[in-house]
Design a protein around this motif. Structure first.
Motif, PDB file in Angstrom:
ATOM      1  N   THR A  48       0.815  -1.207   0.000  1.00 52.56           N
ATOM      2  CA  THR A  48       0.000   0.000   0.000  1.00 52.56           C
ATOM      3  C   THR A  48       0.854   1.266   0.000  1.00 52.56           C
ATOM      4  O   THR A  48       2.047   1.246   0.286  1.00 52.56           O
ATOM      5  CB  THR A  48      -0.944   0.038   1.220  1.00 52.56           C
ATOM      6  OG1 THR A  48      -0.178  -0.191   2.393  1.00 52.56           O
ATOM      7  CG2 THR A  48      -2.031  -0.992   1.096  1.00 52.56           C
ATOM      8  N   PHE A  49       0.188   2.347  -0.274  1.00 51.30           N
ATOM      9  CA  PHE A  49       0.797   3.671  -0.343  1.00 51.30           C
ATOM     10  C   PHE A  49       1.224   4.119   1.063  1.00 51.30           C
ATOM     11  O   PHE A  49       0.459   4.025   2.010  1.00 51.30           O
ATOM     12  CB  PHE A  49      -0.227   4.646  -0.924  1.00 51.30           C
ATOM     13  CG  PHE A  49       0.284   6.049  -1.106  1.00 51.30           C
ATOM     14  CD1 PHE A  49       1.065   6.383  -2.191  1.00 51.30           C
ATOM     15  CD2 PHE A  49      -0.038   7.034  -0.187  1.00 51.30           C
ATOM     16  CE1 PHE A  49       1.524   7.689  -2.370  1.00 51.30           C
ATOM     17  CE2 PHE A  49       0.411   8.330  -0.351  1.00 51.30           C
ATOM     18  CZ  PHE A  49       1.198   8.660  -1.450  1.00 51.30           C
ATOM     19  N   GLU A 167       1.889   4.013  -9.678  1.00 52.31           N
ATOM     20  CA  GLU A 167       2.071   5.242  -8.905  1.00 52.31           C
ATOM     21  C   GLU A 167       1.393   6.378  -9.649  1.00 52.31           C
ATOM     22  O   GLU A 167       1.455   6.439 -10.877  1.00 52.31           O
ATOM     23  CB  GLU A 167       3.578   5.491  -8.762  1.00 52.31           C
ATOM     24  CG  GLU A 167       3.975   6.569  -7.797  1.00 52.31           C
ATOM     25  CD  GLU A 167       5.498   6.542  -7.554  1.00 52.31           C
ATOM     26  OE1 GLU A 167       6.078   5.439  -7.425  1.00 52.31           O
ATOM     27  OE2 GLU A 167       6.090   7.629  -7.517  1.00 52.31           O
ATOM     28  N   VAL A 168       0.743   7.259  -8.919  1.00 52.67           N
ATOM     29  CA  VAL A 168       0.091   8.422  -9.533  1.00 52.67           C
ATOM     30  C   VAL A 168       0.734   9.683  -8.971  1.00 52.67           C
ATOM     31  O   VAL A 168       0.797   9.859  -7.750  1.00 52.67           O
ATOM     32  CB  VAL A 168      -1.423   8.444  -9.255  1.00 52.67           C
ATOM     33  CG1 VAL A 168      -2.073   9.628  -9.971  1.00 52.67           C
ATOM     34  CG2 VAL A 168      -2.073   7.141  -9.692  1.00 52.67           C
ATOM     35  N   ARG A 169       1.213  10.543  -9.853  1.00 52.02           N
ATOM     36  CA  ARG A 169       1.877  11.773  -9.419  1.00 52.02           C
ATOM     37  C   ARG A 169       1.205  12.985 -10.050  1.00 52.02           C
ATOM     38  O   ARG A 169       0.590  12.910 -11.114  1.00 52.02           O
ATOM     39  CB  ARG A 169       3.355  11.780  -9.839  1.00 52.02           C
ATOM     40  CG  ARG A 169       4.198  10.680  -9.219  1.00 52.02           C
ATOM     41  CD  ARG A 169       5.638  10.842  -9.667  1.00 52.02           C
ATOM     42  NE  ARG A 169       6.470   9.708  -9.246  1.00 52.02           N
ATOM     43  CZ  ARG A 169       7.736   9.545  -9.608  1.00 52.02           C
ATOM     44  NH1 ARG A 169       8.317  10.423 -10.410  1.00 52.02           N
ATOM     45  NH2 ARG A 169       8.428   8.505  -9.190  1.00 52.02           N
ATOM     46  N   ARG A 170       1.361  14.103  -9.365  1.00 50.38           N
ATOM     47  CA  ARG A 170       1.032  15.406  -9.937  1.00 50.38           C
ATOM     48  C   ARG A 170       2.160  16.328  -9.500  1.00 50.38           C
ATOM     49  O   ARG A 170       2.288  16.617  -8.305  1.00 50.38           O
ATOM     50  CB  ARG A 170      -0.325  15.895  -9.414  1.00 50.38           C
ATOM     51  CG  ARG A 170      -0.744  17.247  -9.981  1.00 50.38           C
ATOM     52  CD  ARG A 170      -1.231  17.096 -11.408  1.00 50.38           C
ATOM     53  NE  ARG A 170      -1.410  18.375 -12.071  1.00 50.38           N
ATOM     54  CZ  ARG A 170      -2.543  18.768 -12.658  1.00 50.38           C
ATOM     55  NH1 ARG A 170      -3.594  17.967 -12.647  1.00 50.38           N
ATOM     56  NH2 ARG A 170      -2.617  19.917 -13.269  1.00 50.38           N
ATOM     57  N   ALA A 174       3.270  12.508  -4.956  1.00 49.95           N
ATOM     58  CA  ALA A 174       2.704  11.182  -5.192  1.00 49.95           C
ATOM     59  C   ALA A 174       1.388  11.118  -4.434  1.00 49.95           C
ATOM     60  O   ALA A 174       1.337  11.450  -3.246  1.00 49.95           O
ATOM     61  CB  ALA A 174       3.654  10.093  -4.701  1.00 49.95           C
ATOM     62  N   ILE A 175       0.331  10.714  -5.112  1.00 51.94           N
ATOM     63  CA  ILE A 175      -1.013  10.692  -4.521  1.00 51.94           C
ATOM     64  C   ILE A 175      -1.425   9.237  -4.291  1.00 51.94           C
ATOM     65  O   ILE A 175      -1.101   8.358  -5.092  1.00 51.94           O
ATOM     66  CB  ILE A 175      -2.027  11.376  -5.465  1.00 51.94           C
ATOM     67  CG1 ILE A 175      -1.527  12.778  -5.852  1.00 51.94           C
ATOM     68  CG2 ILE A 175      -3.398  11.469  -4.823  1.00 51.94           C
ATOM     69  CD1 ILE A 175      -2.289  13.385  -7.005  1.00 51.94           C
ATOM     70  N   HIS A 176      -2.116   8.985  -3.181  1.00 51.31           N
ATOM     71  CA  HIS A 176      -2.622   7.634  -2.935  1.00 51.31           C
ATOM     72  C   HIS A 176      -3.408   7.184  -4.165  1.00 51.31           C
ATOM     73  O   HIS A 176      -4.394   7.831  -4.542  1.00 51.31           O
ATOM     74  CB  HIS A 176      -3.538   7.633  -1.702  1.00 51.31           C
ATOM     75  CG  HIS A 176      -3.824   6.260  -1.175  1.00 51.31           C
ATOM     76  ND1 HIS A 176      -4.242   5.208  -1.970  1.00 51.31           N
ATOM     77  CD2 HIS A 176      -3.729   5.748   0.076  1.00 51.31           C
ATOM     78  CE1 HIS A 176      -4.402   4.126  -1.238  1.00 51.31           C
ATOM     79  NE2 HIS A 176      -4.091   4.423   0.011  1.00 51.31           N
ATOM     80  N   SER A 266      -1.121  11.753   0.423  1.00 55.63           N
ATOM     81  CA  SER A 266      -0.150  12.146  -0.597  1.00 55.63           C
ATOM     82  C   SER A 266       1.208  12.344   0.072  1.00 55.63           C
ATOM     83  O   SER A 266       1.295  12.538   1.291  1.00 55.63           O
ATOM     84  CB  SER A 266      -0.592  13.440  -1.290  1.00 55.63           C
ATOM     85  OG  SER A 266      -0.671  14.499  -0.347  1.00 55.63           O
ATOM     86  N   LEU A 267       2.247  12.283  -0.714  1.00 58.78           N
ATOM     87  CA  LEU A 267       3.608  12.464  -0.210  1.00 58.78           C
ATOM     88  C   LEU A 267       4.415  13.195  -1.272  1.00 58.78           C
ATOM     89  O   LEU A 267       4.298  12.896  -2.461  1.00 58.78           O
ATOM     90  CB  LEU A 267       4.264  11.107   0.081  1.00 58.78           C
ATOM     91  CG  LEU A 267       3.654  10.288   1.226  1.00 58.78           C
ATOM     92  CD1 LEU A 267       4.085   8.835   1.136  1.00 58.78           C
ATOM     93  CD2 LEU A 267       4.055  10.886   2.570  1.00 58.78           C
ATOM     94  N   SER A 268       5.192  14.148  -0.839  1.00 61.12           N
ATOM     95  CA  SER A 268       6.017  14.901  -1.776  1.00 61.12           C
ATOM     96  C   SER A 268       7.357  14.196  -1.952  1.00 61.12           C
ATOM     97  O   SER A 268       8.054  13.911  -0.976  1.00 61.12           O
ATOM     98  CB  SER A 268       6.241  16.327  -1.256  1.00 61.12           C
ATOM     99  OG  SER A 268       7.314  16.919  -1.974  1.00 61.12           O
ATOM    100  N   TRP A 269       7.710  13.945  -3.213  1.00 63.16           N
ATOM    101  CA  TRP A 269       9.032  13.374  -3.481  1.00 63.16           C
ATOM    102  C   TRP A 269      10.125  14.368  -3.106  1.00 63.16           C
ATOM    103  O   TRP A 269      11.242  14.002  -2.779  1.00 63.16           O
ATOM    104  CB  TRP A 269       9.148  13.005  -4.961  1.00 63.16           C
ATOM    105  CG  TRP A 269       8.633  11.627  -5.257  1.00 63.16           C
ATOM    106  CD1 TRP A 269       7.428  11.303  -5.810  1.00 63.16           C
ATOM    107  CD2 TRP A 269       9.300  10.394  -5.008  1.00 63.16           C
ATOM    108  NE1 TRP A 269       7.310   9.943  -5.908  1.00 63.16           N
ATOM    109  CE2 TRP A 269       8.445   9.359  -5.434  1.00 63.16           C
ATOM    110  CE3 TRP A 269      10.542  10.054  -4.470  1.00 63.16           C
ATOM    111  CZ2 TRP A 269       8.786   8.006  -5.337  1.00 63.16           C
ATOM    112  CZ3 TRP A 269      10.883   8.706  -4.370  1.00 63.16           C
ATOM    113  CH2 TRP A 269      10.008   7.711  -4.803  1.00 63.16           C
ATOM    114  N   ALA A 270       9.787  15.670  -3.143  1.00 70.81           N
ATOM    115  CA  ALA A 270      10.803  16.694  -2.887  1.00 70.81           C
ATOM    116  C   ALA A 270      11.091  16.859  -1.400  1.00 70.81           C
ATOM    117  O   ALA A 270      12.227  17.110  -1.005  1.00 70.81           O
ATOM    118  CB  ALA A 270      10.351  18.028  -3.478  1.00 70.81           C
TER     119      ALA A 270
END
Ligand SMILES: [Zn+2]
Length: 432
Positions: A48-49, A167-170, A174-176, A266-270
């Motif tokens: 899971t996310f 994986e879904v990103r904006r 990264a968004i669940h 959601s989680l920021s890659w940055a």
């Protein structure tokens, strides 16, 4: 230093199951559902996310491919292929599909690409003599239609069991995936594995000790004394559909009009990936530690996974005995995207708790003396505590909670919860 007694009662009640198009069912979707499933057959989740990975969080969702490679992988939405990578590590062979609405959908650990991406990668590898490739394309180069076959699933990138990482990103977020269009099957509610109460500083104590107190989720009631300040840690997992050992979507604590949840939206890659060692226990209290989370955040800082009503300037999640005036209820809820487990923590003051225990004891003693606890008219095994339940119910709400909990064998209640059988509130109830 003020002291308060904390008694924990655990109630497990699955709310829903089956095909679930989004996390929790309560959190609004951020994007519409995918137009096409990425795989054929039921979408079984095995990761899971938000789960802990060394140095980061798991930023996507893993779908089972039945333990084998070569399952066709389809485009979930229409758009264009932005990027194709070939790597011996990380996501292995991966595709980055840019949806018309701005979502970037990453499909990882593929065994092979379908055309035209296979030819593009092969040409780059042949001309450079390098296996590792990271190709970015213009918008009009490779348009993709929803349902188009993009490749075949695998285990590239050095993963263990074959699976599809989605994986879904904006942007850098990264968004669940279950909030961003993906769907999954989930039939088993999460399971509360363990609870611990930990003193927050060098002068606070739990049951007179300065060390964290790990509670056994057994059938017998247990009372915990907190002196000073403490916080709660919860170890829970989400079996999904087949006893997978996954992180629940959310573990929430509500107390005194406040809430604090460890929730993965959601989680920021940055910025967020370094917070794993703060969000997770990581073996500090719980030996296995894979999923345990402290329901807490320091003053002035909130990891993105910690969602709380407590103002940023204040420490969040601390149970302060000095603030426990009179009976106070603290409730903990663990939730996955298909089931529901609730833990209710009652934190009455010292005198109130003693009164409750007296009521419960008298009710059970009276039941035994009246003979109702001595027979087994229903054919069940004799159980004085169970027989005392009816008397305890009349003795008041507090006594009811204490006695009821003793009347159900823990193993059976836990089994019912794990199977998702109709464990209504008050039936599958354990006391820590
Ligand atoms: Zn993954």
């Amino acid at each position: 230093m003020c002291a308060a007694l904390v008694a924990l009662a655990l109630a497990a009640r699955p709310l829903m199951g089956g095909d679930v198009p989004g996390a929790g069912g309560a959190t609004p979707h951020l994007y519409p559902p995918f137009a096409h499933a990425p795989l054929d057959g039921p979408l079984i989740v095995t990761g899971t996310f938000g789960e802990y990975r060394p140095g980061r969080f798991h930023a996507g969702m893993d779908y089972s491919t039945g333990g084998s490679v070569g399952m066709p992988v389809y485009a979930p939405v229409s758009g264009w292929m932005e990027r194709v990578r070939a790597s011996g590590a990380g996501y292995g062979r991966s595709l980055y599909l840019h949806a018309e609405d701005g979502r970037l959908i990453l499909l990882g650990h593929l065994d092979a690409y379908d055309e035209p991406f296979a030819t593009a990668i092969a040409a780059a590898q042949d001309s450079s003599g390098q296996y590792e490739q990271d190709l970015w394309f213009e918008r009009d180069k490779f348009p993709v239609a929803a349902g188009q076959r993009l490749g075949w699933s695998g285990q590239s990138g050095g993963v263990g069991e074959p699976h599809l990482h989605l994986e879904v990103r904006r942007g850098d977020m990264a968004i669940h995936p279950l909030l961003a269009g993906a769907s999954a099957v989930d039939t088993i509610p999460p399971v509360i594995l363990a609870i611990a109460i930990e003193p927050r500083d060098g002068v606070s104590r739990v049951d007179g000790a300065f060390a964290p107190r790990r509670l056994a989720l057994g059938a017998r009631p247990e009372t915990v004394s907190v002196t000073g300040r403490a916080r709660v840690e919860v170890d829970a997992n989400d079996p999904g559909t087949r006893r997978s050992n996954m992180q629940p979507y959310e573990i929430e604590m509500a107390w005194g009009g406040q809430t604090l949840a460890c929730r993965f939206d959601s989680l920021s890659w940055a910025t967020d990936m370094v917070e794993g060692d703060l969000v997770y226990d990581r073996g500090r209290i719980f030996g296995t530690g894979a999923h345990a989370v402290p329901l807490w955040a320091p003053a002035g800082f909130r990891p993105r996974a910690i969602v709380t009503s407590v103002p940023l300037a204040r420490e969040a999640g601390t149970l302060d005995a000095a603030e426990l005036r009179g009976p106070q209820r603290v409730r903990i809820t663990a939730r996955d995207f298909g089931g529901h487990t609730a833990v209710r923590v009652e934190a009455p003051c010292d005198r109130e708790l003693r009164r409750r225990h007296r009521l419960g004891f008298r009710a059970r003693r009276d039941a035994r003396r009246s003979g109702r606890g001595g027979g087994s008219r229903s054919g069940r095994r004799c159980d004085p505590d169970r027989a005392g339940l009816a008397a305890a119910a009349r003795a008041g709400r507090a006594a009811r909670a204490a006695s009821c909990a003793r009347g159900l064998p823990a193993a059976r209640a836990l089994l019912a919860a794990r199977r998702g059988l109709g464990a209504r509130d008050g039936e599958a109830r354990l006391v820590a």
